[in-house]
Motif scaffolding. Structure first.
Motif, PDB file in Angstrom:
ATOM      1  N   TYR A   1       0.814  -1.216   0.000  1.00 35.94           N
ATOM      2  CA  TYR A   1       0.000   0.000   0.000  1.00 35.94           C
ATOM      3  C   TYR A   1       0.846   1.264   0.000  1.00 35.94           C
ATOM      4  CZ  TYR A   1      -3.699  -3.254   1.066  1.00 35.94           C
ATOM      5  OH  TYR A   1      -4.568  -4.299   1.019  1.00 35.94           O
ATOM      6  N   CYS A   2       1.965   1.244   0.716  1.00 34.77           N
ATOM      7  CA  CYS A   2       2.799   2.451   0.802  1.00 34.77           C
ATOM      8  C   CYS A   2       4.165   2.273   0.136  1.00 34.77           C
ATOM      9  CB  CYS A   2       2.976   2.851   2.255  1.00 34.77           C
ATOM     10  SG  CYS A   2       3.897   1.662   3.259  1.00 34.77           S
ATOM     11  N   ASP A   3       4.477   1.088  -0.359  1.00 34.65           N
ATOM     12  CA  ASP A   3       5.759   0.781  -1.018  1.00 34.65           C
ATOM     13  C   ASP A   3       6.956   1.062  -0.126  1.00 34.65           C
ATOM     14  OD1 ASP A   3       4.642  -0.159  -3.382  1.00 34.65           O
ATOM     15  OD2 ASP A   3       4.508   1.851  -4.229  1.00 34.65           O
ATOM     16  N   GLY A   4       6.799   0.879   1.181  1.00 35.78           N
ATOM     17  CA  GLY A   4       7.910   1.060   2.107  1.00 35.78           C
ATOM     18  C   GLY A   4       8.036   2.467   2.660  1.00 35.78           C
ATOM     19  N   PHE A   5       7.309   3.444   2.080  1.00 39.41           N
ATOM     20  CA  PHE A   5       7.315   4.811   2.596  1.00 39.41           C
ATOM     21  C   PHE A   5       6.127   4.933   3.536  1.00 39.41           C
ATOM     22  CE2 PHE A   5       9.403   4.944  -1.504  1.00 39.41           C
ATOM     23  CZ  PHE A   5      10.587   5.579  -1.171  1.00 39.41           C
ATOM     24  N   ALA A   6       6.303   4.489   4.773  1.00 42.28           N
ATOM     25  CA  ALA A   6       5.191   4.278   5.694  1.00 42.28           C
ATOM     26  C   ALA A   6       4.642   5.550   6.312  1.00 42.28           C
ATOM     27  CB  ALA A   6       5.624   3.330   6.793  1.00 42.28           C
ATOM     28  N   THR A   7       5.432   6.578   6.443  1.00 39.77           N
ATOM     29  CA  THR A   7       4.982   7.818   7.054  1.00 39.77           C
ATOM     30  C   THR A   7       5.168   8.963   6.072  1.00 39.77           C
ATOM     31  OG1 THR A   7       5.636   6.998   9.220  1.00 39.77           O
ATOM     32  CG2 THR A   7       5.260   9.349   9.042  1.00 39.77           C
ATOM     33  N   THR A   8       4.133   9.764   5.907  1.00 42.54           N
ATOM     34  CA  THR A   8       4.210  10.923   5.022  1.00 42.54           C
ATOM     35  C   THR A   8       4.078  12.190   5.849  1.00 42.54           C
ATOM     36  OG1 THR A   8       1.840  10.930   4.613  1.00 42.54           O
ATOM     37  CG2 THR A   8       3.201   9.692   3.076  1.00 42.54           C
ATOM     38  N   ALA A   9       4.691  13.247   5.374  1.00 42.95           N
ATOM     39  CA  ALA A   9       4.596  14.555   6.015  1.00 42.95           C
ATOM     40  C   ALA A   9       3.721  15.444   5.132  1.00 42.95           C
ATOM     41  CB  ALA A   9       5.975  15.175   6.182  1.00 42.95           C
ATOM     42  N   ILE A  10       2.653  15.963   5.724  1.00 43.06           N
ATOM     43  CA  ILE A  10       1.712  16.789   4.979  1.00 43.06           C
ATOM     44  C   ILE A  10       1.874  18.227   5.463  1.00 43.06           C
ATOM     45  CG2 ILE A  10      -0.717  17.180   4.444  1.00 43.06           C
ATOM     46  CD1 ILE A  10      -1.117  14.183   5.231  1.00 43.06           C
ATOM     47  N   ASP A  11       2.207  19.123   4.522  1.00 44.96           N
ATOM     48  CA  ASP A  11       2.355  20.535   4.862  1.00 44.96           C
ATOM     49  C   ASP A  11       0.963  21.162   4.949  1.00 44.96           C
ATOM     50  OD1 ASP A  11       3.238  23.098   5.258  1.00 44.96           O
ATOM     51  OD2 ASP A  11       3.915  23.401   3.200  1.00 44.96           O
ATOM     52  N   CYS A  12       0.666  21.774   6.088  1.00 49.15           N
ATOM     53  CA  CYS A  12      -0.668  22.352   6.302  1.00 49.15           C
ATOM     54  C   CYS A  12      -0.842  23.697   5.604  1.00 49.15           C
ATOM     55  CB  CYS A  12      -0.935  22.504   7.795  1.00 49.15           C
ATOM     56  SG  CYS A  12      -1.029  20.910   8.624  1.00 49.15           S
ATOM     57  N   GLY A  13       0.239  24.330   5.174  1.00 45.71           N
ATOM     58  CA  GLY A  13       0.145  25.565   4.408  1.00 45.71           C
ATOM     59  C   GLY A  13       0.234  26.839   5.218  1.00 45.71           C
ATOM     60  N   PHE A  14       0.489  26.765   6.495  1.00 50.67           N
ATOM     61  CA  PHE A  14       0.636  27.971   7.301  1.00 50.67           C
ATOM     62  C   PHE A  14       1.760  27.769   8.302  1.00 50.67           C
ATOM     63  CE2 PHE A  14      -2.737  25.382   9.079  1.00 50.67           C
ATOM     64  CZ  PHE A  14      -2.433  25.305  10.421  1.00 50.67           C
ATOM     65  N   ARG A  15       2.060  28.826   9.056  1.00 54.90           N
ATOM     66  CA  ARG A  15       3.163  28.801  10.026  1.00 54.90           C
ATOM     67  C   ARG A  15       2.630  29.015  11.439  1.00 54.90           C
ATOM     68  NH1 ARG A  15       8.237  29.314   7.450  1.00 54.90           N
ATOM     69  NH2 ARG A  15       8.005  29.648   5.234  1.00 54.90           N
ATOM     70  N   ASP A  16       3.398  28.505  12.421  1.00 52.78           N
ATOM     71  CA  ASP A  16       2.984  28.682  13.818  1.00 52.78           C
ATOM     72  C   ASP A  16       3.491  30.028  14.347  1.00 52.78           C
ATOM     73  OD1 ASP A  16       5.685  28.268  14.195  1.00 52.78           O
ATOM     74  OD2 ASP A  16       5.462  26.424  15.339  1.00 52.78           O
ATOM     75  N   ALA A  17       3.345  30.246  15.645  1.00 50.86           N
ATOM     76  CA  ALA A  17       3.727  31.529  16.244  1.00 50.86           C
ATOM     77  C   ALA A  17       5.230  31.789  16.156  1.00 50.86           C
ATOM     78  CB  ALA A  17       3.278  31.572  17.700  1.00 50.86           C
ATOM     79  N   HIS A  18       6.045  30.738  16.045  1.00 54.00           N
ATOM     80  CA  HIS A  18       7.499  30.897  15.961  1.00 54.00           C
ATOM     81  C   HIS A  18       7.991  31.010  14.525  1.00 54.00           C
ATOM     82  CE1 HIS A  18       7.904  30.068  20.225  1.00 54.00           C
ATOM     83  NE2 HIS A  18       7.107  29.022  20.067  1.00 54.00           N
ATOM     84  N   GLY A  19       7.102  30.899  13.551  1.00 56.16           N
ATOM     85  CA  GLY A  19       7.473  31.019  12.154  1.00 56.16           C
ATOM     86  C   GLY A  19       7.818  29.702  11.486  1.00 56.16           C
ATOM     87  N   HIS A  20       7.642  28.589  12.204  1.00 55.16           N
ATOM     88  CA  HIS A  20       7.927  27.274  11.625  1.00 55.16           C
ATOM     89  C   HIS A  20       6.726  26.770  10.835  1.00 55.16           C
ATOM     90  CE1 HIS A  20      10.597  27.122  15.345  1.00 55.16           C
ATOM     91  NE2 HIS A  20      11.404  27.250  14.312  1.00 55.16           N
TER      92      HIS A  20
END
Length: 64
Positions: A14-33
């Motif tokens: 199902y994932c071809d060995g790439f088991a965890t994905t990182a999804i960018d939410c499109g905004f930044r937190d209070a520290h700018g990250h």
């Protein structure tokens, strides 16, 4: 002598060995990250491999 392990792991189909994905939410937190959400594969629970089922031997399946 080489022995095959019937319970050896194989790559998750199902994932071809790439088991965890990182999804960018499109905004930044209070520290700018960038805010990133991580999602694990639902089939292998984030491991990237699934157990291989053992091969059944025909001798054990004979009937009398």
């Amino acid at each position: 002598m080489h022995h095959n392990d019937p319970f050896a792991s194989r790559v998750c189909p199902y994932c071809d060995g790439f088991a965890t994905t990182a999804i960018d939410c499109g905004f930044r937190d209070a520290h700018g990250h960038r805010v990133i959400a991580f999602k694990d594969c639902p089939a292998c629970w984030g491991w990237g491999v699934i157990p291989r089922m053992p091969q059944r031997q025909m001798a054990t399946l004979t009937t009398r």
